[in-house]
Design an enzyme around this catalytic site. Structure first.
Site, mmCIF file in Angstrom:
data_model
loop_
_atom_site.group_PDB
_atom_site.id
_atom_site.type_symbol
_atom_site.label_atom_id
_atom_site.label_comp_id
_atom_site.label_asym_id
_atom_site.label_seq_id
_atom_site.Cartn_x
_atom_site.Cartn_y
_atom_site.Cartn_z
ATOM 1 N N SER A 99 -12.765 34.457 -54.924
ATOM 2 C CA SER A 99 -13.055 34.829 -53.539
ATOM 3 C C SER A 99 -12.801 36.323 -53.360
ATOM 4 C CB SER A 99 -12.164 34.041 -52.576
ATOM 5 O OG SER A 99 -12.106 34.715 -51.336
ATOM 6 N N SER B 181 -17.376 29.313 -40.381
ATOM 7 C CA SER B 181 -17.387 29.900 -41.721
ATOM 8 C C SER B 181 -17.291 28.808 -42.785
ATOM 9 C CB SER B 181 -16.253 30.912 -41.874
ATOM 10 O OG SER B 181 -15.021 30.312 -41.562
ATOM 11 N N THR C 157 -20.695 17.243 -28.428
ATOM 12 C CA THR C 157 -21.721 16.217 -28.200
ATOM 13 C C THR C 157 -22.297 15.713 -29.517
ATOM 14 O OG1 THR C 157 -23.250 18.044 -27.893
ATOM 15 C CG2 THR C 157 -22.465 16.969 -25.907
ATOM 16 N N GLY D 254 -11.952 31.386 -38.762
ATOM 17 C CA GLY D 254 -11.189 30.833 -37.627
ATOM 18 C C GLY D 254 -11.673 31.327 -36.282
ATOM 19 N N ASP E 134 -22.783 22.220 -37.220
ATOM 20 C CA ASP E 134 -22.538 23.506 -37.890
ATOM 21 C C ASP E 134 -23.366 23.647 -39.167
ATOM 22 O OD1 ASP E 134 -20.697 23.564 -35.886
ATOM 23 O OD2 ASP E 134 -18.953 23.290 -37.173
HETATM 24 C C1 GLA Z 1 -16.822 22.017 -34.458
HETATM 25 C C2 GLA Z 1 -17.456 20.891 -35.274
HETATM 26 C C3 GLA Z 1 -18.856 20.555 -34.761
HETATM 27 C C4 GLA Z 1 -18.853 20.303 -33.264
HETATM 28 C C5 GLA Z 1 -18.082 21.412 -32.536
HETATM 29 C C6 GLA Z 1 -17.910 21.111 -31.082
HETATM 30 O O1 GLA Z 1 -17.518 23.200 -34.635
HETATM 31 O O2 GLA Z 1 -17.524 21.258 -36.625
HETATM 32 O O3 GLA Z 1 -19.377 19.446 -35.453
HETATM 33 O O4 GLA Z 1 -18.338 19.055 -32.961
HETATM 34 O O5 GLA Z 1 -16.814 21.648 -33.100
HETATM 35 O O6 GLA Z 1 -19.136 21.062 -30.446
#
Ligand code: GLA
Length: 380
Positions: free
Chosen positions: A65, A122, A33, A117, A167
């Site tokens: 890393s 991350s 969304t 993943g 995120d």
């Molecule tokens: C990934 C993307 C987010 C979002 C989700 C789905 O995590 O990085 O921006 O779109 O998928 O909700």
């Protein structure tokens, strides 16, 4: 972690580094969304990326890393997209340079415990940690919101995933014991206490990440944009699926393309489902919230088609469990984790039984994490 990362820094580089921690995230509801200007309900978690940085004065960047035990060195003037972990660091550097921020050479060590993943973002945590650390190190005076936007743009340009803002926003603005109700159009946000009396959020990690993930993500975005364009042709006030109703889709999209209709319909339903889910959370109605998680999964799996057999298996398997109120795949899809609302006392036994049947049916290991929320990106 702070002592450890400083030790790694001293092994590979010189100087006293500053250290930044940036967490991974979960999302309770509101999936796919964010780039449609809808709402999301994420929280920062107790698994985080850590970076240690210090200046150097020869215009070079040194990166190490800990997880990959890899080192690289390059000139600030040679920045370009790279493979794997360095690309998330370099994408941020590139954005800072493009925006005219005066950064010089630096050394950086990257460490952390956000599973890669697994759908806990991350990469967003790395980008937020790096932009926050460089902002501190060079005294750039960038606001948190701009840092989020820089991190998002870094992901677009250097890893090619046209992600939304969720995120990075969650990693940067997370708060312990709170979820963030974020309006992805206005970027207004409110913290809501996460009260799950007697229950916990549990993640079951499929331990798969199918290669389709980033290309299909971008395709979904285009399909949504196509739907918006068709509605907009008749209703010019519409700018995103946020402005679109199911009735508009029926009239303007259904006759044109069944697949685009299906995608857009999921998003429109999910945007309104989130609003209702927020009421459930406020009223402590976890049963109703759990049902919505199942509905979201159904939509993601059959209409938006971003699930996979491993995720579907895990959601299906908990449906008959009395200790589970709801479950769904979380994040972009094609692997990673399911998020589940599970009764405290049921967690251990359920995790054990689920791991056993997952191994039997899918031939894979299952990992379980109990979600604990945490504060967002910060200097340690
Ligand atoms: C990934 C993307 C987010 C979002 C989700 C789905 O995590 O990085 O921006 O779109 O998928 O909700």
């Amino acid at each position: 972690m702070i002592q450890e990362i400083k030790k790694h820094f001293k092994t590979h580089f010189e100087g006293e580094p500053l250290v930044v921690r940036s967490p991974g995230r979960v999302n309770i509801i509101g999936e796919h969304t964010d780039y449609n200007e809808g709402f999301v309900l994420p929280a920062a978690v107790d698994k985080a990326v850590w970076v240690a940085v210090a200046k150097r004065n020869d215009g070079q960047i040194g990166l190490f890393s800990v997880s990959y035990q890899e080192k690289m060195e390059l000139a600030l003037t040679d920045i370009q997209p790279s493979k794997n972990w360095p690309t998330y660091v370099l994408g941020v550097v590139d954005q800072l340079l493009k925006r005219g921020y005066a950064i010089g050479g630096f050394n950086l060590v990257l460490d952390g415990d956000v599973p890669i993943g697994a759908g806990l973002s991350s990469s967003a945590a790395v980008e937020c940690a790096v932009v926050f650390a460089l902002n501190e190190l060079f005294g750039l005076g960038i606001s948190k919101l701009e840092m989020v936007q820089i991190a998002q743009k870094a992901e677009h340009t250097y890893s090619g995933v046209l992600c939304g803002i969720m995120d990075m926003f969650a990693s940067m603005f997370g708060k312990k014991d709170q979820v963030i109700r974020l309006d992805c159009r206005s970027l207004d946000y409110a913290y809501e206490p996460l009260q799950l009396d007697g229950y916990k959020l549990v993640l079951f990690n499929t331990n798969v990440k199918h290669s389709l993930a980033s290309s299909a993500y971008n395709t979904r975005r285009q399909e949504c944009e196509q739907g918006v364009a068709w509605v907009k042709a008749a209703c010019p006030e519409v700018n995103s699926l946020r402005d679109v109703s199911a009735a508009m889709l029926d009239t303007h999209v259904a006759p044109k393309d069944a697949l685009v209709y299906k995608r857009c319909r999921y998003v429109v339903d999910e945007i309104s489902r989130l609003q209702a889910a927020c009421n459930d959370l406020e009223q402590g109605d976890l049963t109703a919230l759990g049902q919505k998680l199942y509905q979201t999964h159904q939509g993601l799996s059959s209409a938006y088609e971003v699930s996979c057999k491993e995720l579907d298996f895990l959601v299906e398997a908990v449906k008959s469990e009395s200790g589970v109120l709801g479950a769904r795949m979380m994040g972009g899809g094609f692997g990673g984790c399911t998020i589940n609302i599970v009764q405290d006392q049921a967690i251990a036994n359920l995790s054990e039984r689920l791991a056993e049947s997952y191994r039997k049916q899918m031939g894979l290991d299952l990992s379980a994490y109990i979600v604990t929320t945490s504060n967002g990106t910060a200097l340690i």
